[in-house]
Structures are given as structure tokens and as C-alpha cells.
Design an enzyme around this catalytic site. Sequence first.
Site, PDB file in Angstrom:
ATOM      1  CG  ASP A   5      -2.084   1.545   1.283  1.00 38.65           C
ATOM      2  OD1 ASP A   5      -2.560   1.801   0.623  1.00 38.65           O
ATOM      3  OD2 ASP A   5      -1.434   1.566   2.799  1.00 38.65           O
ATOM      4  CG  ASP A  17      -1.668   7.823   0.734  1.00 39.37           C
ATOM      5  OD1 ASP A  17      -0.876   8.138   0.854  1.00 39.37           O
ATOM      6  OD2 ASP A  17      -2.735   7.828   0.218  1.00 39.37           O
ATOM      7  CG  ASP A  65      -1.918   2.120   6.652  1.00 37.60           C
ATOM      8  OD1 ASP A  65      -1.730   1.562   5.190  1.00 37.60           O
ATOM      9  OD2 ASP A  65      -2.226   3.640   7.336  1.00 37.60           O
TER      10      ASP A  65
END
Length: 217
Positions: free
Chosen positions: A10, A12, A167
Amino acid sequence: MKQYDLVIFDWDGTLMDSVSKIVVCMQQTSRQLSIDVPSEQAVRDIIGLSMNKALSVLFPDADETIRDRMVDVYREQYLTLNQTPSPLFSGAEQLLIDLKAREHQLAVATGKARAGLDRVLSATGLGHHFVASRCADEAKSKPHPEMLQQLLAQLDVPAHRAVMIGDSIHDMNMAKRAGVDGIGVSYGAHSRDKLASSSPIAIVDRPQQLFEVIVNQ
């Protein structure tokens, strides 16, 4: 012999420390349009989703015209008006270098649109590390597994030879639905406890720990 041929990141909150900027920009967009301002946690919970899906979750009563306007205002906030820094996490670039040295292929699966990902890949100079990427305007939004399914097909990698690092619970649920191992990072949008609810194979607290987890599986 390595466990994973393909390591998918991922963006961000995983490689780039941009969660705070996303929160501030979304809240400021709401203020500018005189819409109820979402809490920090509410914005954190939609990070990783496509913009359209994120707005539908945050503002379920907003019609399509308002959401279109929000996209424009948010983009102006993020690209021009807001000066919240969004650096790479410490150790993130070295992690990519070290994984490539072990001949892992690297890819990105992100809630960003293609234009946004291309912009940050150019700005950070990290683009050359990745062999492929998928964005929210090229596949169904996380947690649907389509981004990962497309990457696996493009690179001819079976699901059990790939790992997704993210995250948010959206990343971990996407990995689970694609039959791909997931590793959560606790320093982004979601807490260790929330990530654990999707049963990743590991949760780490800083990028430097990812290398050891990946190579020791």
C-alpha cells in the site's frame, strides 16, 4: 529460498507518512463546503478506499453533485493549499532496496488514483523500484481483491507466493479475499488491535522490521 516472489505495498500510511495530511485535507474540505466535519478517526477509517467509496462512507447523505465538488476541493487542498508534510517513513526506501537485492519483485496496490500515484512516485524517486502497480481508478476499491488479482495475473505469480503490506484493515481484508498473506504496519491509519482483527501473519511497528518478517517466513 525466498517465500515470496512478489511483495505488494500500500502507499499512504505504509510507505509515505501522509495520514495526517489526508485527515486535515478532508476536514478542511468539509469546512469549505459547510458540511459536518468528520472526526480524525472517521477519516482514518476510510484511508485506502477509493475516493468515491470513501466519500460515500463519510458523507452518506451527500448527493453526487456534492461529492463531485468535494473531490475537486479535496484535490486543491491536497495539492496546493495544505502544507502538512508527507515524507517517506524512515527506512522505507532502504527496505525497497534490500528486498530488490534479494530478487523480490515489488508492486503497489493503492487507494490513490493513477495520477496521484504517478505524481508521488516521481516526487520521491521510488518509481523504478516497482514492476507494476494498481490504483483505485483501475480496479474495484479495497477491500475487493481485484487489485491483487490483476497484479498476480500480470506478473504470473500464484497467490501463495505473494504478500500484501498495508496499514489498514482494508489492505488486510483485500489480501485475505485474494488468498494472499497480509502483513500489517501499526504506524499508519489503523491500530495494531484493529489490524489484528483480520488475522495478518504479522504486524510490525516500523518499516525496518518488515525485511526480517518477509525473509524469515
